[in-house]
Scaffold this active site. Structure first.
Site, PDB file in Angstrom:
ATOM      1  N   HIS A   1      35.683 -56.442  44.834  1.00  0.00           N
ATOM      2  CA  HIS A   1      34.274 -56.508  45.187  1.00  0.00           C
ATOM      3  C   HIS A   1      33.630 -57.817  44.747  1.00  0.00           C
ATOM      4  O   HIS A   1      33.996 -58.400  43.724  1.00  0.00           O
ATOM      5  CB  HIS A   1      33.512 -55.287  44.684  1.00  0.00           C
ATOM      6  CG  HIS A   1      33.296 -55.194  43.204  1.00  0.00           C
ATOM      7  ND1 HIS A   1      32.175 -55.680  42.572  1.00  0.00           N
ATOM      8  CD2 HIS A   1      34.073 -54.652  42.234  1.00  0.00           C
ATOM      9  CE1 HIS A   1      32.258 -55.421  41.270  1.00  0.00           C
ATOM     10  NE2 HIS A   1      33.399 -54.809  41.035  1.00  0.00           N
TER      11      HIS A   1
ATOM     12  N   ASP B   1      33.152 -58.880  35.968  1.00  0.00           N
ATOM     13  CA  ASP B   1      33.076 -57.752  36.917  1.00  0.00           C
ATOM     14  C   ASP B   1      32.140 -58.077  38.077  1.00  0.00           C
ATOM     15  O   ASP B   1      30.946 -57.751  38.038  1.00  0.00           O
ATOM     16  CB  ASP B   1      32.589 -56.506  36.158  1.00  0.00           C
ATOM     17  CG  ASP B   1      32.628 -55.265  37.061  1.00  0.00           C
ATOM     18  OD1 ASP B   1      31.998 -54.267  36.691  1.00  0.00           O
ATOM     19  OD2 ASP B   1      33.245 -55.326  38.151  1.00  0.00           O
TER      20      ASP B   1
ATOM     21  N   GLU C   1      29.856 -52.495  45.882  1.00  0.00           N
ATOM     22  CA  GLU C   1      30.803 -51.647  45.132  1.00  0.00           C
ATOM     23  C   GLU C   1      30.095 -50.979  43.978  1.00  0.00           C
ATOM     24  O   GLU C   1      30.318 -49.798  43.687  1.00  0.00           O
ATOM     25  CB  GLU C   1      31.978 -52.493  44.611  1.00  0.00           C
ATOM     26  CG  GLU C   1      33.089 -51.684  43.929  1.00  0.00           C
ATOM     27  CD  GLU C   1      32.900 -51.488  42.438  1.00  0.00           C
ATOM     28  OE1 GLU C   1      33.703 -50.757  41.846  1.00  0.00           O
ATOM     29  OE2 GLU C   1      31.930 -52.039  41.851  1.00  0.00           O
ATOM     30  N   GLU C   2      29.194 -51.731  43.369  1.00  0.00           N
ATOM     31  CA  GLU C   2      28.499 -51.195  42.199  1.00  0.00           C
ATOM     32  C   GLU C   2      27.529 -50.079  42.567  1.00  0.00           C
ATOM     33  O   GLU C   2      26.985 -49.411  41.698  1.00  0.00           O
ATOM     34  CB  GLU C   2      27.765 -52.330  41.464  1.00  0.00           C
ATOM     35  CG  GLU C   2      28.669 -53.432  40.924  1.00  0.00           C
ATOM     36  CD  GLU C   2      29.575 -52.978  39.785  1.00  0.00           C
ATOM     37  OE1 GLU C   2      30.358 -53.805  39.279  1.00  0.00           O
ATOM     38  OE2 GLU C   2      29.524 -51.775  39.431  1.00  0.00           O
TER      39      GLU C   2
ATOM     40  N   ASP D   1      39.939 -55.763  40.470  1.00  0.00           N
ATOM     41  CA  ASP D   1      38.575 -55.574  39.975  1.00  0.00           C
ATOM     42  C   ASP D   1      38.614 -55.700  38.460  1.00  0.00           C
ATOM     43  O   ASP D   1      39.138 -54.837  37.781  1.00  0.00           O
ATOM     44  CB  ASP D   1      38.059 -54.182  40.393  1.00  0.00           C
ATOM     45  CG  ASP D   1      36.616 -53.959  39.991  1.00  0.00           C
ATOM     46  OD1 ASP D   1      36.086 -52.875  40.298  1.00  0.00           O
ATOM     47  OD2 ASP D   1      36.033 -54.859  39.347  1.00  0.00           O
TER      48      ASP D   1
ATOM     49  N   HIS E   1      28.936 -54.603  32.669  1.00  0.00           N
ATOM     50  CA  HIS E   1      27.696 -54.211  33.327  1.00  0.00           C
ATOM     51  C   HIS E   1      26.447 -54.666  32.587  1.00  0.00           C
ATOM     52  O   HIS E   1      25.386 -54.044  32.696  1.00  0.00           O
ATOM     53  CB  HIS E   1      27.645 -52.689  33.557  1.00  0.00           C
ATOM     54  CG  HIS E   1      28.445 -52.268  34.755  1.00  0.00           C
ATOM     55  ND1 HIS E   1      28.444 -51.003  35.268  1.00  0.00           N
ATOM     56  CD2 HIS E   1      29.313 -52.979  35.529  1.00  0.00           C
ATOM     57  CE1 HIS E   1      29.231 -50.947  36.341  1.00  0.00           C
ATOM     58  NE2 HIS E   1      29.769 -52.126  36.512  1.00  0.00           N
TER      59      HIS E   1
HETATM   60 ZN   LIG Z   1      33.906 -53.913  39.233  1.00  0.00          ZN
END
Ligand SMILES: [Zn+2]
Length: 505
Positions: A273, A285, A319-320, A348, A446
């Site tokens: 992603h 990420d 994707e998130e 990922d 995140h």
């Molecule tokens: Zn990810």
């Protein structure tokens, strides 16, 4: 006789035998490609993505200008490298937190809590009694992800409409819990973390689609304390606020780049992603996967590699927000084209600062579910490669938390790499991979601190090479993943096996 030669001979012998044994990917020498896939090359892309985030409010989330700029960066590089590139636009429910959520106990014991807003939570300012739902388990079960609280309507038996629901993280999705609570008349929802190691902090996550009541995440300690108060017969009054914005029809895109050569009836999709969470630039990420895939694509083009099977490099959006880009891609692909997808590789998070070398557990040897037929072979490409490099690796489950999910859901074999997220590194893993035990694989997972300073260059180097190796093996291997070479036969065979005679009836 050297090991390597022995292996090659074995495969050669197999290919010389009757077709029924001529499967299982053969050895492909990927050294030249791996030498061209460099840490500096990957970091160059990472720096570009960091610059994009810096210029766009610190995020590259789908639905924001930072995502579009990321996509245009990757696109212009792929076009320059000679790929057939297309953008696939789709709509998705965009979500942004406008102000941090708050939660406070008003009575019996005034207390402020640190909470976070679940993605797609509604905006709200509610004060009400809190009520625990059925299925909360304290102390938590030994196995993470097994607490059933709030997963069925029955868990809300006796729930008073107008109350705030208290729920524990566990088996089912956050979204299902919140929707069940809303259906039971809850004016707000608190989901506290499950409680096992690595699952005690604020549970960041998505509800999958918008809901019009406030839904916040709470630490295990705080949630358990409220639960104990309720068990003790107390009436607990809470005040929670959230401030969010959701656009149900925001648009974003997948970016798809095809090799101009290779058998398109056996297309290998190599994806990861491109979007980050709203909260940060997502340089690990998933800037790391994006950059590694882009570097591999450029190196294959520079070396004029002619794949036997067509390779499709894919950069997924949203994707998130729940794998929405890859989901859109798979579910809108005409059935005939779907059968031409030979396998999916997913990358990922391959640069975690406190990394481990995880390989998706295709054969289900250590976790459920195993992947569709062929996934075990893909797993062994990675494990054999790492072993050949004298590098330890270990399986990680197909948890459904990344973009291989929609592919395995329709029977397409998948595999890939991962270096760890919020999970805590064990002492044994620290011995195997270095780094620090007792600390998360990616302490900035995140968060705003997932920047260019949140990477392990060793991880990028080792995982970048392994990704290049597997891509080349799937693209070039004479023998394939299936006895007769085609996924259709394997799928029909596994369907026949699954349904047995009933299917025949
Ligand atoms: Zn990810």
């Amino acid at each position: 006789m050297s090991h390597r030669r022995a292996l090659v001979l074995g495969a050669l012998a197999a290919s010389l035998c009757l077709p029924s044994t001529a499967f299982g990917l053969d050895e492909v020498n990927s050294k030249k490609l791996r030498d061209a896939v460099t840490v500096n090359g990957i970091l160059q892309h990472e720096r570009a993505l960091q610059a994009v985030a810096n210029a766009n409010g610190g995020t590259r989330a789908s639905g924001t200008p930072g995502y579009e700029a990321s996509l245009q960066y990757v696109k212009q590089r792929l076009v320059k490298a000679g790929y057939r590139v297309k953008e696939q636009e789709f709509t998705f429910p965009f979500f942004r937190e406008l102000a941090p959520a708050t939660a406070a106990q008003l009575s019996p014991t005034p207390k402020d809590y640190t909470v976070d807003t679940f993605e797609y939570s509604g905006s709200g300012d509610v004060t009400a009694n809190v009520q625990a739902v059925r299925g909360i388990t304290i102390p938590p079960p030994a196995v993470p992800g097994t607490t059933p609280a709030g997963c069925t309507a029955a868990d809300f038996t006796g729930f008073t409409a107008g109350n705030i629901a208290l729920i524990q993280r566990g088996t089912c999705d956050f979204g299902l819990k919140a929707r069940n609570a809303k259906a039971a008349g809850a004016v707000g929802v608190i989901i506290f973390n499950e409680g096992q190691e690595g699952r005690t902090g604020l549970p960041a996550g998505t509800l999958g689609e918008p809901i019009d009541i406030p839904v916040v995440g709470m630490t295990f300690a705080d949630g358990a304390a409220i639960y104990q108060q309720l068990q003790g017969g107390a009436t607990v009054k809470l005040h929670i606020t959230t401030s969010t914005e959701a656009d149900l029809d925001a648009t974003t895109k997948n970016l798809i780049a095809d090799t101009k050569t290779g058998n398109a009836d056996e297309t290998v999709v190599v994806g990861g992603h491109l979007d980050s969470v709203v909260e940060g630039p997502g340089i690990n990420d998933n800037g790391s996967g994006t950059s590694a895939i882009l570097e591999i694509a450029e190196a294959m083009s520079e070396q004029k590699i002619k794949p036997r099977r067509a390779v499709r490099f894919a950069f997924w959006g949203a994707e998130e927000s729940g794998l929405l880009g890859s989901e859109h891609y798979v579910t809108t692909l005409p059935a005939d084209d779907l059968t031409k997808i030979y396998a999916n590789l997913n990358f990922d998070m391959v640069g975690s600062p406190n990394y481990a070398r995880f390989v998706y557990d295709g054969d289900g040897s250590d976790s459920e579910p195993a992947g569709p037929p062929g996934s075990g072979e893909i797993e062994s490409v990675f494990t054999k490669y790492f072993a050949g490099q004298g590098l330890a690796s270990e399986p990680t489950e197909f948890s459904g938390r990344s973009d291989y999910g929609p592919f395995i859901a329709v029977g397409i074999p998948a595999g890939g790499l991962f270096t760890g997220a919020e999970g805590i590194k064990t002492a044994e893993q620290a011995t195997k991979y270095g780094g620090t035990a007792g600390v998360a694989f990616d302490p900035c997972y995140h968060q705003a601190c997932d920047t260019i300073n949140n990477l392990s260059t060793n991880a990028l180097n080792e995982m970048g090479d392994a990704a290049a190796h597997a891509t080349l093996v799937l693209a070039k291997s004479k023998s394939g993943l299936f006895p007769d070479g085609s996924r259709k036969a394997a799928r029909d065979k596994s369907k026949a096996k699954k349904f047995g005679s009933d299917h025949a009836r």
